[in-house]
Design a protein around this motif. Structure first.
Motif, PDB file in Angstrom:
ATOM      1  N   VAL A  40       8.023   7.726  10.818  1.00 15.75           N
ATOM      2  CA  VAL A  40       6.550   8.014  11.023  1.00 15.75           C
ATOM      3  C   VAL A  40       5.635   7.443   9.574  1.00 15.75           C
ATOM      4  N   GLN A  41       4.881   6.387   9.871  1.00 15.13           N
ATOM      5  CA  GLN A  41       4.166   5.981   8.656  1.00 15.13           C
ATOM      6  C   GLN A  41       2.978   7.157   8.359  1.00 15.13           C
ATOM      7  N   VAL A  42       2.813   7.575   7.082  1.00 12.68           N
ATOM      8  CA  VAL A  42       2.037   8.399   6.835  1.00 12.68           C
ATOM      9  C   VAL A  42       0.607   7.943   5.965  1.00 12.68           C
ATOM     10  N   ASN A  43      -0.354   7.800   6.568  1.00 10.43           N
ATOM     11  CA  ASN A  43      -1.484   7.382   5.811  1.00 10.43           C
ATOM     12  C   ASN A  43      -2.326   8.460   5.758  1.00 10.43           C
ATOM     13  N   VAL A  44      -2.818   8.688   4.236  1.00  2.68           N
ATOM     14  CA  VAL A  44      -3.684   9.851   3.981  1.00  2.68           C
ATOM     15  C   VAL A  44      -5.240   9.502   3.658  1.00  2.68           C
ATOM     16  N   ALA A  45      -5.947  10.087   4.262  1.00  2.00           N
ATOM     17  CA  ALA A  45      -7.508   9.925   4.085  1.00  2.00           C
ATOM     18  C   ALA A  45      -7.954  11.529   3.481  1.00  2.00           C
ATOM     19  N   LEU A  46      -8.960  11.501   2.440  1.00  2.00           N
ATOM     20  CA  LEU A  46      -9.482  12.793   2.107  1.00  2.00           C
ATOM     21  C   LEU A  46     -10.871  13.185   2.618  1.00  2.00           C
ATOM     22  N   ASP A  47     -10.937  14.323   2.911  1.00  2.00           N
ATOM     23  CA  ASP A  47     -12.076  14.936   3.487  1.00  2.00           C
ATOM     24  C   ASP A  47     -12.170  16.302   3.127  1.00  2.00           C
ATOM     25  N   PRO A  48     -12.994  17.047   2.095  1.00  2.00           N
ATOM     26  CA  PRO A  48     -13.031  18.375   1.722  1.00  2.00           C
ATOM     27  C   PRO A  48     -13.424  19.143   2.568  1.00  2.00           C
ATOM     28  N   THR A  49     -13.948  18.788   3.801  1.00  2.30           N
ATOM     29  CA  THR A  49     -14.587  19.605   4.637  1.00  2.30           C
ATOM     30  C   THR A  49     -13.550  20.117   5.697  1.00  2.30           C
TER      31      THR A  49
ATOM     32  N   VAL B 113       2.189   5.973  13.327  1.00  2.00           N
ATOM     33  CA  VAL B 113       1.164   6.255  12.567  1.00  2.00           C
ATOM     34  C   VAL B 113       0.722   7.514  12.547  1.00  2.00           C
ATOM     35  N   ALA B 114       0.764   8.242  11.567  1.00  2.00           N
ATOM     36  CA  ALA B 114       0.236   9.690  11.177  1.00  2.00           C
ATOM     37  C   ALA B 114      -0.862   9.315  10.391  1.00  2.00           C
ATOM     38  N   VAL B 115      -2.335   9.774  10.735  1.00  2.00           N
ATOM     39  CA  VAL B 115      -3.390   9.829   9.882  1.00  2.00           C
ATOM     40  C   VAL B 115      -3.665  11.021   9.462  1.00  2.00           C
ATOM     41  N   VAL B 116      -3.507  11.296   8.111  1.00  2.00           N
ATOM     42  CA  VAL B 116      -3.371  12.643   7.717  1.00  2.00           C
ATOM     43  C   VAL B 116      -4.655  12.840   6.857  1.00  2.00           C
TER      44      VAL B 116
ATOM     45  N   LEU C 261       3.835  -7.847   6.987  1.00  2.00           N
ATOM     46  CA  LEU C 261       3.335  -6.674   8.111  1.00  2.00           C
ATOM     47  C   LEU C 261       2.842  -5.562   7.509  1.00  2.00           C
ATOM     48  N   ILE C 262       3.427  -4.797   6.530  1.00  2.00           N
ATOM     49  CA  ILE C 262       3.217  -3.891   6.033  1.00  2.00           C
ATOM     50  C   ILE C 262       1.775  -3.816   5.340  1.00  2.00           C
ATOM     51  N   ARG C 263       1.637  -4.945   4.558  1.00  2.00           N
ATOM     52  CA  ARG C 263       0.265  -5.184   3.820  1.00  2.00           C
ATOM     53  C   ARG C 263      -0.735  -5.177   5.119  1.00  2.00           C
ATOM     54  N   VAL C 264      -0.458  -6.091   6.076  1.00  2.00           N
ATOM     55  CA  VAL C 264      -1.611  -6.111   7.181  1.00  2.00           C
ATOM     56  C   VAL C 264      -1.972  -4.708   7.677  1.00  2.00           C
ATOM     57  N   GLU C 265      -1.044  -3.874   8.020  1.00  2.00           N
ATOM     58  CA  GLU C 265      -1.039  -2.345   8.304  1.00  2.00           C
ATOM     59  C   GLU C 265      -2.017  -1.679   7.444  1.00  2.00           C
ATOM     60  N   ASP C 266      -1.565  -1.838   6.126  1.00  2.08           N
ATOM     61  CA  ASP C 266      -2.433  -1.028   5.152  1.00  2.08           C
ATOM     62  C   ASP C 266      -3.891  -1.582   4.914  1.00  2.08           C
ATOM     63  N   GLU C 267      -4.116  -2.932   5.079  1.00  2.00           N
ATOM     64  CA  GLU C 267      -5.419  -3.293   5.175  1.00  2.00           C
ATOM     65  C   GLU C 267      -6.254  -2.958   6.229  1.00  2.00           C
ATOM     66  N   LEU C 268      -5.589  -2.706   7.453  1.00  2.47           N
ATOM     67  CA  LEU C 268      -6.217  -2.309   8.538  1.00  2.47           C
ATOM     68  C   LEU C 268      -6.804  -0.761   8.552  1.00  2.47           C
ATOM     69  N   PHE C 269      -5.803  -0.158   7.964  1.00  2.00           N
ATOM     70  CA  PHE C 269      -6.023   1.267   7.794  1.00  2.00           C
ATOM     71  C   PHE C 269      -7.179   1.397   6.541  1.00  2.00           C
TER      72      PHE C 269
END
Length: 271
Positions: free
Chosen positions: A231-240, A202-205, A117-125
């Motif tokens: 809370v599951q923290v998913n991190v994305a990068l955006d320099p702006t 899910v927190a998208v950071v 389940l964690i794998r599916v969640e990560d792949e979707l993100f």
């Protein structure tokens, strides 16, 4: 969805979870069968009306379900559908929407039974982030001049056998459903459903710079205290990103200043 429909879905979900608890790999088949039922309902307004008409008896509607879907689905799914049409629905579209949700639940339960389940969640993100970073891909997948099958092949070709079978099925489903305004919105809902199944938010950071594991863990702790749930923290990068940090939980957006206030408030409450 109004109260009658919500109650009917909640009751069906409770019954269905008991089935999924022992279904194992059959959960995947149940999910795909339920999606097939939704497709039939979406294509027939007359059938939707017949199965949600409050003036018809539950037994009559269950007989219609048996005649239309009985030979095409497993016994467990047939029993689920019979129970659903015996229930009350506030609007005819709510039945199909609920079956769609139960189909998603079935696929996630299948992944959960294997510990994936964690794998599916990560792949979707990761798919959500890929679409966010690739405008040409987003446009290609949103191109209505291309068939759904063609767009499904395009999306699947990006991953092939590298993702869990449930992820592949959910990605394809997200492309073919009309229940979200965009593909990204559909994938976000699926990602949130996977997290909810693990009883997590899910927190998208979105951060201007990469975060360390310590920082990610700290964010998770602050948010968990504030919301009273893991809370599951998913991190994305955006320099702006202004201020260096943007946090989104569902429809709620939290900036770095608000996060600091939440942390301080929790510290004071803790003494």
């Amino acid at each position: 969805m109004r109260a009658s429909s919500q109650g009917s879905l909640a009751a069906a979900t409770d019954r269905w979870e008991a089935v999924l608890g022992t279904a194992g790999s059959d959960s995947f088949r149940y999910g795909t069968e339920l999606f097939g039922v939704v497709d039939v309902l979406d294509g027939s307004a007359a059938l939707r009306r017949a199965l949600t008409d409050p003036s018809r008896s539950g037994e009559d509607k269950a007989a219609v379900v048996a005649g239309v879907f009985g030979p095409k689905v497993s016994g467990a799914v047939a029993d689920l559908l019979a129970g659903l049409v015996r229930s009350r629905w506030s609007a005819e579209g709510d039945l199909a929407d609920s079956i769609e949700e139960l189909g998603t639940t079935s696929l996630l339960a299948g992944a959960e039974s294997r510990g994936d389940l964690i794998r599916v969640e990560d792949e979707l993100f990761r798919t959500i982030r890929l679409l966010a970073d690739n405008r040409e891909l987003r446009l290609a997948l949103a191109d209505k001049d291309r068939t759904v099958a063609d767009r499904q092949r395009l999306l699947t070709s990006l991953f092939g056998a590298r993702v869990a079978p449930e992820t592949a099925a959910l990605l394809e489903r997200a492309l073919s459903t009309h229940r979200a305004p965009t593909l990204t919105a559909a994938l976000v809902r699926l990602n949130e459903a996977a997290a909810a199944r693990r009883q997590q938010l899910v927190a998208v950071v979105t951060a201007a710079r990469p975060l360390t594991q310590v920082q990610v863990a700290r964010l998770g702790e602050i948010l968990a205290r504030a919301y009273g749930r893991a809370v599951q923290v998913n991190v994305a990068l955006d320099p702006t990103v202004v201020g260096g940090l943007r946090i989104q939980l569902g429809d709620e957006v939290i900036d770095a200043t608000m996060l600091a206030r939440l942390d301080e408030a929790q510290r004071r409450l803790a003494g």
